[in-house]
Design a protein around this motif. Sequence first.
Motif, PDB file in Angstrom:
ATOM      1  N   LEU A 209      19.142   2.072  33.849  1.00  0.00           N
ATOM      2  CA  LEU A 209      19.617   2.961  32.783  1.00  0.00           C
ATOM      3  C   LEU A 209      18.776   4.233  32.691  1.00  0.00           C
ATOM      4  O   LEU A 209      19.301   5.323  32.427  1.00  0.00           O
ATOM      5  CB  LEU A 209      19.605   2.221  31.440  1.00  0.00           C
ATOM      6  CG  LEU A 209      20.717   1.184  31.238  1.00  0.00           C
ATOM      7  CD1 LEU A 209      20.454   0.364  29.991  1.00  0.00           C
ATOM      8  CD2 LEU A 209      22.069   1.888  31.138  1.00  0.00           C
ATOM      9  N   THR A 223      17.045   4.296  22.174  1.00  0.00           N
ATOM     10  CA  THR A 223      18.404   4.220  22.722  1.00  0.00           C
ATOM     11  C   THR A 223      18.465   3.211  23.862  1.00  0.00           C
ATOM     12  O   THR A 223      19.421   2.442  23.981  1.00  0.00           O
ATOM     13  CB  THR A 223      18.846   5.597  23.233  1.00  0.00           C
ATOM     14  OG1 THR A 223      18.723   6.557  22.184  1.00  0.00           O
ATOM     15  CG2 THR A 223      20.288   5.563  23.712  1.00  0.00           C
ATOM     16  N   ARG A 227      20.824  -0.109  24.081  1.00  0.00           N
ATOM     17  CA  ARG A 227      21.769  -0.348  25.163  1.00  0.00           C
ATOM     18  C   ARG A 227      21.538  -1.713  25.823  1.00  0.00           C
ATOM     19  O   ARG A 227      22.464  -2.323  26.352  1.00  0.00           O
ATOM     20  CB  ARG A 227      21.630   0.759  26.218  1.00  0.00           C
ATOM     21  CG  ARG A 227      22.033   2.155  25.738  1.00  0.00           C
ATOM     22  CD  ARG A 227      23.516   2.400  25.863  1.00  0.00           C
ATOM     23  NE  ARG A 227      23.934   2.459  27.248  1.00  0.00           N
ATOM     24  CZ  ARG A 227      23.913   3.563  27.994  1.00  0.00           C
ATOM     25  NH1 ARG A 227      23.475   4.713  27.468  1.00  0.00           N
ATOM     26  NH2 ARG A 227      24.334   3.538  29.239  1.00  0.00           N
TER      27      ARG A 227
END
Length: 314
Positions: A209, A223, A227
């Motif tokens: 990611l 974040t 995720r």
Amino acid sequence: MQALSQMTTEAIAIETLRDDIGEICGAFEIEPASHHAQSHGLARKQTMGGFDTALVSLDVEEAARTRACIRRDPSEYFFMLVQDFGRCVVHQNGTSTLLSPGDMFIVDATQPSKFVYDGQLAHQISVHLPRDEMLGRFGAICNGGVAIDRTDPLWLAMRAVLVKMLHSAPETGTQLSEAFYGLIGAYFQERRSQEPDPRGQIIARALRLIAQNYRDPEFGPGTLALRLGVSLRSLQRYFEPLGDTPGQRLVQTRLAQAYADLSRAGASEVSVVDCAYACGFNDLSYFYRAFRQQYGVTPGEAQNRSRAAGAIVQ
């Protein structure tokens, strides 16, 4: 598959069957089959190898151990459910498992579960394994329901011990129960060795990611954790073996890309400011400071080196 034991069934009121099962196994909600004029069933208790055991025959639609049942009657057991005759679908922990004669499933009595029979006669043996003993020996791998794979050689060994427990004198209980625990432990150990490391999986996903989203200035450790479906603190712990934090890894990825962009041939056409923004930095003073700390030169000096190298090549 030859049945391990024999039971006769007789017509019985569903309330009586529910009470009999509740006395031996704990509270269950039992739904009779709609196409039967009267349910048939029998539940009796037996000691096998030192374990309390329930032998149950029934032809109901389903039996469910709901949260209300657990609150009313918390049974501190795991049930080693052995399908001896007929079929049953076990629903627990978001999974559904079809049990045919000979199949085994360790049911967590502290979690909701449902057993679907579709009104067909089924006979089951339920070996009650004390929860404290199981968790003390094997840990959390017991929780939530575990199917025993009948293609595993340990399944055959467990079945052999079950046969022995059914037909042995009570004084042999300690030896047989230890043998049974040993086989369960060996099965769990093999299962652990075959399962991917969840920590490694999360780290791999996190790095993937970061590589996909580092150019987004709004993409940060919070974040990333969101995720991945973990807390930020947990994510930081997962990164500890790597020697840095999620935030540090993200900054390093951005800096590496900025250094590559400024150092490649033709980089003189790219402004340092545009490069910083394109690599996910929204604070230029921080970018300059971090870049110099990482590479020992300023972004402009890195860019000038690429210009000099280009001049030499020409």
